[in-house]
Design an enzyme around this catalytic site. Sequence first.
Site, PDB file in Angstrom:
ATOM      1  N   ASP A 150       0.780  -1.317   0.158  1.00 25.78           N
ATOM      2  CA  ASP A 150       0.119   0.066   0.066  1.00 25.78           C
ATOM      3  C   ASP A 150       0.995   1.190   0.108  1.00 25.78           C
ATOM      4  OD1 ASP A 150      -2.203  -1.762   0.596  1.00 25.78           O
ATOM      5  OD2 ASP A 150      -2.392  -1.151   2.510  1.00 25.78           O
ATOM      6  N   CYS A 383     -24.597   3.662  28.148  1.00 27.11           N
ATOM      7  CA  CYS A 383     -24.186   5.219  27.647  1.00 27.11           C
ATOM      8  C   CYS A 383     -25.720   5.561  27.045  1.00 27.11           C
ATOM      9  CB  CYS A 383     -23.117   5.203  26.546  1.00 27.11           C
ATOM     10  SG  CYS A 383     -22.229   6.932  26.698  1.00 27.11           S
ATOM     11  N   HIS A 509     -18.838   2.952  29.731  1.00 25.40           N
ATOM     12  CA  HIS A 509     -18.768   1.811  28.815  1.00 25.40           C
ATOM     13  C   HIS A 509     -18.170   0.739  29.539  1.00 25.40           C
ATOM     14  CE1 HIS A 509     -20.033   3.769  24.906  1.00 25.40           C
ATOM     15  NE2 HIS A 509     -19.512   5.011  25.775  1.00 25.40           N
ATOM     16  N   GLU A 511     -17.974  -2.290  28.662  1.00 27.41           N
ATOM     17  CA  GLU A 511     -17.621  -3.245  27.488  1.00 27.41           C
ATOM     18  C   GLU A 511     -15.895  -3.166  27.419  1.00 27.41           C
ATOM     19  OE1 GLU A 511     -19.404  -0.716  27.145  1.00 27.41           O
ATOM     20  OE2 GLU A 511     -19.125   0.260  24.833  1.00 27.41           O
TER      21      GLU A 511
HETATM   22  N1  GLN Z   1     -24.697  10.738  22.585  1.00 25.68           N
HETATM   23  C1  GLN Z   1     -24.666  10.523  23.918  1.00 25.68           C
HETATM   24  C2  GLN Z   1     -23.801  11.482  24.569  1.00 25.68           C
HETATM   25  O1  GLN Z   1     -22.955  12.092  23.749  1.00 25.68           O
HETATM   26  C3  GLN Z   1     -24.393   8.980  24.338  1.00 25.68           C
HETATM   27  C4  GLN Z   1     -22.878   8.596  23.814  1.00 25.68           C
HETATM   28  C5  GLN Z   1     -22.533   7.344  23.568  1.00 25.68           C
HETATM   29  O2  GLN Z   1     -23.399   6.351  23.909  1.00 25.68           O
HETATM   30  N2  GLN Z   1     -21.331   6.873  23.864  1.00 25.68           N
HETATM   31  O3  GLN Z   1     -23.750  11.773  25.799  1.00 25.68           O
END
Ligand code: GLN
Length: 537
Positions: A150, A383, A509, A511
Amino acid sequence: MASTKYIFVTGGVTSSLGKGIISASLATLLQARGYRVTIQKLDPYINVDPGTLNPYEHGECYVTEDGAETDLDLGHYERFLNRPTSQGNNVTTGRIYQSVIDKERRGDFLGKTVQVIPHITDEIKSRIRILGDTGNFNFVITEIGGTVGDIEALPYIESVRQLKWELENDCMVVHLTLLPFLRVTGELKTKPTQHSVKTMLESGVQPDVLVCRSEHSVDADIRKKLALFTNVRPRNVIESRDASTIYELPIMMYKEKLDEVVLDHFLMESKIQPDLNRWKDFLSRLQYPKRILEIGLVGKYVELKDSYKSITESFIHAGAANEVEVKVRWIHSEHLTPENATELCKGLDGILVAPGFGERGFEGKVATVQYAREQKIPYFGICYGMQAAVIEYARNVLGWSDASTTEVHPDSTKPVIALMDEQMHITDMGGTMRLGAQKCTLDEGSKAFEAYGETIISERHRHRYEFNNEYKEELVAAGLHTSGINPDSGLVEIVEVQDHPFFIGVQYHPEYKSTVLNPHPLFVSFVRAADEYRQNK
Ligand code: GLN
């Protein structure tokens, strides 16, 4: 201490061969032998980071403890190694150029002409060596994104060539390639690999190991032939067969002796075998589940499953911990309405509403929450999925029909999710995202506390909008339990609905922190609740 060893992983023939997983598997084996290892990803695109990339283009944006928005391969590195990565583990061409241009503007180059060689390659090399220079690692594995040949990968390959000279015996190159199988003739073909190694040789880089991705077994004759044409020792030609799960790869690479070949290359001790017991235990629970559950994943990027990589991997870890298999039903949030929720969610044992941004599909998320809450189906909101839960509660329990987030409805009279005052003025400067690890204090009477088993936790964030504390009192009085609070800002991080088998929404988060050896407690509890729900149905 012995010097840090640098291993470069390049890819040939085609993309998507699994360089990230091979890098992570090799790292896992070296770590299981007691070495300290880290993995770095060099991405040849010109974006400064993947934070602003559409998930449809590049899959999930992974966030590290220190708040770096990075490539999803870093998620694999953490899941395999059970160790956090950081900003330094992901470098893009955009960042390299940005930093060289900043230096040029500051006059650091004293009026000299600034060029790809040496200035860009010097910057790349320093980013590679930065991790080794900390003295924290025996091995730094650097995965080079893209495919050899590439145009955009050229400065990286050139940097590897230079480092091979500078680092002498402390450096090696592992080249991952594809051996296609021609059904008509019934053979594996080596020519594409010969070509891709030739392309590397034109850039002055001789691979030391070939890892050959293949649908079929690579026999001794093919290994010999490949070795002959590519100047690699036959023993260093490694087979990488298609696997049923990425988590099998460390065991497969161990059987192929990839780690031994690497240690021999560096003249390092390879007699003590790696301790893979916990890994094997995880694999056997993964491969022989006692029951199968179905969990709905509601989001707006469901056409590209990589957009939710860390979530689906967390389900794999949590499933194994519970000895069940979690099947994911992908549900497009744009298609879900209060009218068809029963039909789309029929038979589900649990529902997860995924993170997201913007208006598209948001009302579908709120409708999903209402269905899960009212039907008492285990619910996990992450979130945006937590924000949707707060909005749904305000609308349908408190009767505030206009409740919303100012992200979607700036004029809502009940903005239960909103930008905080101190963020308002930062908006104009463009940097409002809450990113990276922050502390959260759990209420000891909550489901979240039951899951974590500790009062102070730390989790990673990536969002702008927040639970609006102006409405907290009324929401709490109406039965929404705010069970996790940020001790520094007072912001609500977790909400729960009691009198429900499992209803948790988290602003952060979880995860990003689930690993093979450390499945995330909230995912483990959610899957357990879904399993119980299924059995009681
Ligand atoms: N959109 C929402 C915020 O900015 C949630 C963001 C998300 O789910 N990562 O607060």
